[in-house]
Design a protein around this motif. Sequence first.
Motif, PDB file in Angstrom:
ATOM      1  N   GLY A  23       0.834  -1.201   0.000  1.00  0.00           N
ATOM      2  CA  GLY A  23       0.000   0.000   0.000  1.00  0.00           C
ATOM      3  C   GLY A  23       0.866   1.247   0.000  1.00  0.00           C
ATOM      4  N   ASN A  24       1.924   1.185   0.800  1.00  0.00           N
ATOM      5  CA  ASN A  24       2.862   2.300   0.901  1.00  0.00           C
ATOM      6  C   ASN A  24       3.576   2.547  -0.440  1.00  0.00           C
ATOM      7  OD1 ASN A  24       4.126   4.020   3.052  1.00  0.00           O
ATOM      8  ND2 ASN A  24       5.952   3.113   2.147  1.00  0.00           N
ATOM      9  N   THR A  26       2.685   1.562  -3.429  1.00  0.00           N
ATOM     10  CA  THR A  26       1.752   1.952  -4.494  1.00  0.00           C
ATOM     11  C   THR A  26       1.440   3.436  -4.433  1.00  0.00           C
ATOM     12  OG1 THR A  26       0.769  -0.223  -4.378  1.00  0.00           O
ATOM     13  CG2 THR A  26      -0.478   1.430  -5.543  1.00  0.00           C
ATOM     14  N   ALA A  27       1.304   3.957  -3.202  1.00  0.00           N
ATOM     15  CA  ALA A  27       1.016   5.386  -3.058  1.00  0.00           C
ATOM     16  C   ALA A  27       2.157   6.225  -3.644  1.00  0.00           C
ATOM     17  CB  ALA A  27       0.786   5.725  -1.592  1.00  0.00           C
ATOM     18  N   PHE A  36      -4.280   6.414 -10.224  1.00  0.00           N
ATOM     19  CA  PHE A  36      -4.804   5.683  -9.065  1.00  0.00           C
ATOM     20  C   PHE A  36      -4.733   4.176  -9.326  1.00  0.00           C
ATOM     21  CE2 PHE A  36      -8.548   3.706  -6.945  1.00  0.00           C
ATOM     22  CZ  PHE A  36      -8.144   3.896  -5.623  1.00  0.00           C
ATOM     23  N   ALA A  37      -4.144   3.442  -8.375  1.00  0.00           N
ATOM     24  CA  ALA A  37      -4.005   1.988  -8.548  1.00  0.00           C
ATOM     25  C   ALA A  37      -4.994   1.250  -7.670  1.00  0.00           C
ATOM     26  CB  ALA A  37      -2.595   1.563  -8.179  1.00  0.00           C
ATOM     27  N   SER A  38      -5.572   0.156  -8.189  1.00  0.00           N
ATOM     28  CA  SER A  38      -6.383  -0.676  -7.304  1.00  0.00           C
ATOM     29  C   SER A  38      -5.480  -1.750  -6.719  1.00  0.00           C
ATOM     30  CB  SER A  38      -7.563  -1.294  -8.055  1.00  0.00           C
ATOM     31  OG  SER A  38      -7.111  -2.063  -9.128  1.00  0.00           O
ATOM     32  N   LEU A  39      -5.637  -1.999  -5.417  1.00  0.00           N
ATOM     33  CA  LEU A  39      -4.753  -2.937  -4.723  1.00  0.00           C
ATOM     34  C   LEU A  39      -5.363  -4.332  -4.686  1.00  0.00           C
ATOM     35  CD1 LEU A  39      -3.441  -0.254  -3.818  1.00  0.00           C
ATOM     36  CD2 LEU A  39      -3.090  -1.279  -1.607  1.00  0.00           C
ATOM     37  N   ASP A 168      -7.359   2.877 -15.087  1.00  0.00           N
ATOM     38  CA  ASP A 168      -7.659   3.917 -16.070  1.00  0.00           C
ATOM     39  C   ASP A 168      -6.614   3.975 -17.174  1.00  0.00           C
ATOM     40  OD1 ASP A 168      -9.816   4.452 -14.530  1.00  0.00           O
ATOM     41  OD2 ASP A 168      -9.074   6.338 -13.683  1.00  0.00           O
TER      42      ASP A 168
ATOM     43  N   THR B  55      -9.100  -3.917   1.110  1.00  0.00           N
ATOM     44  CA  THR B  55      -8.769  -5.013   0.205  1.00  0.00           C
ATOM     45  C   THR B  55      -9.104  -6.352   0.866  1.00  0.00           C
ATOM     46  OG1 THR B  55      -6.927  -3.633  -0.479  1.00  0.00           O
ATOM     47  CG2 THR B  55      -6.934  -5.879  -1.303  1.00  0.00           C
ATOM     48  N   TYR B  62     -14.913  -1.059  -0.263  1.00  0.00           N
ATOM     49  CA  TYR B  62     -15.660  -0.073  -1.052  1.00  0.00           C
ATOM     50  C   TYR B  62     -17.100  -0.548  -1.279  1.00  0.00           C
ATOM     51  CZ  TYR B  62     -11.114   1.943  -2.329  1.00  0.00           C
ATOM     52  OH  TYR B  62      -9.882   2.519  -2.299  1.00  0.00           O
ATOM     53  N   SER B  81      -6.741   1.082   6.342  1.00  0.00           N
ATOM     54  CA  SER B  81      -6.242   0.468   5.117  1.00  0.00           C
ATOM     55  C   SER B  81      -4.777   0.771   4.861  1.00  0.00           C
ATOM     56  CB  SER B  81      -7.080   0.987   3.943  1.00  0.00           C
ATOM     57  OG  SER B  81      -6.553   0.530   2.731  1.00  0.00           O
ATOM     58  N   ALA B  82      -4.154  -0.131   4.101  1.00  0.00           N
ATOM     59  CA  ALA B  82      -2.779   0.110   3.651  1.00  0.00           C
ATOM     60  C   ALA B  82      -2.800   0.999   2.405  1.00  0.00           C
ATOM     61  CB  ALA B  82      -2.115  -1.218   3.328  1.00  0.00           C
ATOM     62  N   ASP B  83      -3.971   1.149   1.811  1.00  0.00           N
ATOM     63  CA  ASP B  83      -4.082   1.968   0.605  1.00  0.00           C
ATOM     64  C   ASP B  83      -4.144   3.437   1.020  1.00  0.00           C
ATOM     65  OD1 ASP B  83      -4.564   3.155  -1.794  1.00  0.00           O
ATOM     66  OD2 ASP B  83      -6.193   1.831  -2.396  1.00  0.00           O
ATOM     67  N   ILE B  84      -2.998   4.118   0.879  1.00  0.00           N
ATOM     68  CA  ILE B  84      -2.928   5.502   1.367  1.00  0.00           C
ATOM     69  C   ILE B  84      -2.918   6.498   0.211  1.00  0.00           C
ATOM     70  CG2 ILE B  84      -1.928   5.056   3.643  1.00  0.00           C
ATOM     71  CD1 ILE B  84       0.851   5.549   2.346  1.00  0.00           C
ATOM     72  N   GLN B  85      -3.376   6.060  -0.952  1.00  0.00           N
ATOM     73  CA  GLN B  85      -3.485   6.982  -2.081  1.00  0.00           C
ATOM     74  C   GLN B  85      -4.577   8.010  -1.777  1.00  0.00           C
ATOM     75  OE1 GLN B  85      -3.089   4.714  -6.090  1.00  0.00           O
ATOM     76  NE2 GLN B  85      -3.993   3.279  -4.650  1.00  0.00           N
ATOM     77  N   GLU B  86      -4.349   9.236  -2.222  1.00  0.00           N
ATOM     78  CA  GLU B  86      -5.310  10.319  -1.962  1.00  0.00           C
ATOM     79  C   GLU B  86      -6.704   9.957  -2.457  1.00  0.00           C
ATOM     80  OE1 GLU B  86      -5.374  13.013  -0.107  1.00  0.00           O
ATOM     81  OE2 GLU B  86      -3.379  12.420   0.542  1.00  0.00           O
ATOM     82  N   ARG B  87      -6.757   9.327  -3.654  1.00  0.00           N
ATOM     83  CA  ARG B  87      -8.060   9.016  -4.238  1.00  0.00           C
ATOM     84  C   ARG B  87      -8.806   7.973  -3.399  1.00  0.00           C
ATOM     85  NH1 ARG B  87      -8.550   7.758 -10.534  1.00  0.00           N
ATOM     86  NH2 ARG B  87     -10.375   6.431 -10.468  1.00  0.00           N
ATOM     87  N   GLN B 102      -4.297   4.988   8.185  1.00  0.00           N
ATOM     88  CA  GLN B 102      -3.303   4.074   7.611  1.00  0.00           C
ATOM     89  C   GLN B 102      -2.977   2.923   8.554  1.00  0.00           C
ATOM     90  OE1 GLN B 102       0.442   5.942   6.625  1.00  0.00           O
ATOM     91  NE2 GLN B 102       1.297   4.063   5.764  1.00  0.00           N
TER      92      GLN B 102
END
Lengths: 199, 117
Positions: A23-24, A26-27, A36-39, A168, B55, B62, B81-87, B102
């Motif tokens: 996750g880290n 990918t960000a 934007f990536a789906s995990l 995308d 996930t 989601y 979540s481990a997904d820390i993307q802004e989106r 996070q």
Amino acid sequence: MSAITLTEDEQDVLQELMNVAYGNATAVVADMLDAFASLSIPNIKIMQTHELLQEFQSLKGSSYFFSTQAFVGEFSGESAFFIDDESAKNLATHLELESEEDLDDAILELTNVLTSSLTTRLAQEMDTEVKFSLPSISKIPLSEISHNKTFEQYSQVIVIDTQLNFQDQKINGEIFILTKDGSIEWLKNQLNKILEALM
Amino acid sequence: MKYLVTDDSKLARLSLIKSLKSLVGEVEIFQATNGQEAVDLVKSEKPDIAFLDLTMPVLDGYGALPLMLEAYPKLKVVVVSADIQERAKTMVIELGAQLHVQKPINADKMQEILDIL
């Protein structure tokens, strides 16, 4: 060397640590690509090296770019990143790259950022540090993977396999973290320490 | 107070529950290993606060989040979540989560979460 297995709990811990590390990473890559990536859920397997090479060979259906980066420390091994030809072209379009040389450079940089942030964070979660060896990255044609000397260092490997997926932009990649023989026992100990701390 | 902890990883659930119990003591905590189980538990147990991973197999966070809020609108959902993307952060807040935090969670982070809620 006798076959090593991971218990269900050890596998769960490793999967969760990988999830956090991925996750880290990918960000960081998402920022770099402004996408934007789906995990996905990481898949963990212990394999004999020849089985792994067979798995790599099975990817030959399309042409792939393959790059590796070695890391050393208590936790030693190598990360391998595959990106297929179509994804590489989409990456070039997304980054508005014109020459093949620029694309090679972008793939190597993507590998570098992705695998180094992934491995660094994974090591951090296991309370250790890794160093990346130089030259750390090379692009190897898939047909030559089995001749790659680095794989001679492994007899069996813990393979942590996860997908990089920018929907995308239609950019997909696959990352393998290969753990060296000598690090497998160390890794099992660390996973159990983490588990014990929670009990 | 009733809590729901949803994560496919046993480690993640145990570590979150340990932090939670260190601050609030012995409380009623339900555990779900995927989004569908979480939705079912929200319907049957009506927890006050739900911690939700993104996930997961069967139904991801989601997909589960709107169904959980539909089943029990008073529910407060904290996405862990481990997904820390802004989106990812923006999406879960738009879907109705109170917070996106996070992974991994420790006692300090848990204290901050409980203070905000």
